[in-house]
Design a protein around this motif. Structure first.
Motif, mmCIF file in Angstrom:
data_model
loop_
_atom_site.group_PDB
_atom_site.id
_atom_site.type_symbol
_atom_site.label_atom_id
_atom_site.label_comp_id
_atom_site.label_asym_id
_atom_site.label_seq_id
_atom_site.Cartn_x
_atom_site.Cartn_y
_atom_site.Cartn_z
ATOM 1 N N THR A 90 0.747 -1.135 -0.073
ATOM 2 C CA THR A 90 -0.068 -0.115 -0.042
ATOM 3 C C THR A 90 0.846 1.229 0.066
ATOM 4 O O THR A 90 0.555 2.248 -0.690
ATOM 5 C CB THR A 90 -1.051 -0.077 1.254
ATOM 6 N N PHE A 91 1.903 1.338 0.835
ATOM 7 C CA PHE A 91 2.757 2.358 0.820
ATOM 8 C C PHE A 91 3.498 2.610 -0.739
ATOM 9 O O PHE A 91 3.393 4.011 -1.036
ATOM 10 C CB PHE A 91 4.060 2.039 1.904
ATOM 11 N N LEU A 92 3.785 1.496 -1.243
ATOM 12 C CA LEU A 92 4.735 1.663 -2.459
ATOM 13 C C LEU A 92 3.384 2.455 -3.506
ATOM 14 O O LEU A 92 3.626 3.275 -4.462
ATOM 15 C CB LEU A 92 5.241 0.503 -3.005
ATOM 16 N N ARG A 93 2.241 1.715 -3.551
ATOM 17 C CA ARG A 93 1.182 2.366 -4.457
ATOM 18 C C ARG A 93 0.610 3.869 -4.223
ATOM 19 O O ARG A 93 0.396 4.383 -5.299
ATOM 20 C CB ARG A 93 -0.069 1.455 -4.303
ATOM 21 N N ARG A 94 1.191 4.231 -3.111
ATOM 22 C CA ARG A 94 0.839 5.831 -3.069
ATOM 23 C C ARG A 94 1.946 6.514 -3.363
ATOM 24 O O ARG A 94 1.886 7.696 -3.505
ATOM 25 C CB ARG A 94 0.631 6.120 -1.524
ATOM 26 N N LEU A 95 3.081 6.170 -3.881
ATOM 27 C CA LEU A 95 4.025 6.955 -4.237
ATOM 28 C C LEU A 95 4.025 6.915 -5.835
ATOM 29 O O LEU A 95 3.534 6.338 -6.612
ATOM 30 C CB LEU A 95 5.438 6.210 -3.833
ATOM 31 N N THR A 96 4.823 7.980 -6.207
ATOM 32 C CA THR A 96 5.049 8.417 -7.610
ATOM 33 C C THR A 96 6.075 7.304 -8.438
ATOM 34 O O THR A 96 6.607 6.937 -7.663
ATOM 35 C CB THR A 96 5.483 9.706 -7.966
ATOM 36 N N GLU A 104 10.973 0.642 -2.405
ATOM 37 C CA GLU A 104 11.156 -0.708 -2.353
ATOM 38 C C GLU A 104 12.756 -1.221 -2.193
ATOM 39 O O GLU A 104 12.972 -2.103 -1.434
ATOM 40 C CB GLU A 104 10.695 -1.387 -3.843
ATOM 41 N N GLN A 105 13.696 -0.499 -2.850
ATOM 42 C CA GLN A 105 14.996 -0.986 -2.568
ATOM 43 C C GLN A 105 15.347 -0.887 -0.846
ATOM 44 O O GLN A 105 16.098 -1.441 -0.444
ATOM 45 C CB GLN A 105 16.024 -0.387 -3.307
ATOM 46 N N ARG A 106 14.880 0.477 -0.521
ATOM 47 C CA ARG A 106 15.038 0.818 1.014
ATOM 48 C C ARG A 106 14.431 -0.183 1.914
ATOM 49 O O ARG A 106 15.024 -0.736 2.985
ATOM 50 C CB ARG A 106 14.535 2.077 1.225
#
Length: 238
Positions: A90-96, A104-106
């Motif tokens: 969900t966190f990644l989906r909210r990013l540009t 994701e690498q972090r």
């Protein structure tokens, strides 16, 4: 709505499961201040072990209140503490674009350094990131608990074709625990793991710091040669 809420006594509303159910209904009804009050009234001592559903509804209420940045920070904090993949997705989906790649690498780097190696392994296998799962196993082999067969056994099967050395380490860990603890009920499983290690050995180009299969077998026989039932099971599988 109010009738549904009235079913829960005040102390129960402070528990994560009840708070989640109530807050979701309030959120759907657009009663945002009330939804926020419900999730925030969960007892502090229960928050660290609150289910993913409570954490997610809290983030959703924050977003509905226009606090997107706070919601992102909260989701990342939840992921960092638990390695729950749902939070990260969900966190990644909210990013540009591009920001999500860096994030994701972090996240993967955080998983590799996570204190609980088994939790980290479960996350990396499920994500899936088999390359990093293999690196985790190779780098932290001594921390593996061979008694965690419910995790290690499927984890060994996941990277086996591409990362046979990691699969071998996982299986050796289970074999070592089973024989060392004398868990005779698991000898058949250990024998199958042993045979899988033998088969994987042909695909391992470099065993590095661990012993190759021949040396491993000699050491295993020296330490557990009297575990006749295990060796008989191995012979039957040959």
């Amino acid at each position: 709505m109010d009738g549904f809420i009235a079913q829960f006594d005040a102390p129960v509303r402070r528990m994560p499961a009840a708070a989640t159910a109530i807050a979701r209904r309030l959120l759907a009804a657009g009663r945002l201040p009330e939804a926020w009050a419900v999730v925030e009234h969960v007892e502090a001592r229960q928050r660290d072990e609150a289910p993913v559903d409570w954490q997610e509804v809290r983030a959703e209420v924050l977003e509905a209140l226009g606090q997107q940045e706070e919601a992102r920070r909260f989701r990342w904090a939840c992921f960092a503490a638990t390695l729950q993949a749902a939070h990260l997705r969900t966190f990644l989906r909210r990013l540009t674009d591009f920001d999500d790649v860096e994030a994701e690498q972090r996240a993967m780097a955080h998983a590799l350094a996570f204190a609980d190696v088994h939790q980290a392994l479960a996350f990396l296998i499920a994500w899936p990131d088999l390359r990093r799962a293999s690196a985790l196993v190779l780098g932290r082999a001594q921390a593996l608990d061979g008694d965690r067969y419910e995790l290690l056994s499927p984890a060994a099967g996941a990277p086996e074709s591409r990362y046979p050395l990691a699969a071998t380490i996982l299986r050796r860990s289970m074999i070592g625990f089973t024989l060392g603890a004398g868990r005779s009920s698991r000898y058949q499983h250990a024998a199958r793991h042993f045979q899988a290690c033998r088969d994987a050995a042909m695909r391992v180009e470099n065993f590095g710091a661990i012993s190759d299969h021949s040396d491993y077998v000699r050491a295993l026989r020296a330490a557990h040669g009297r575990k006749i039932v295990f060796w008989q099971a191995v012979t039957k599988l040959t």
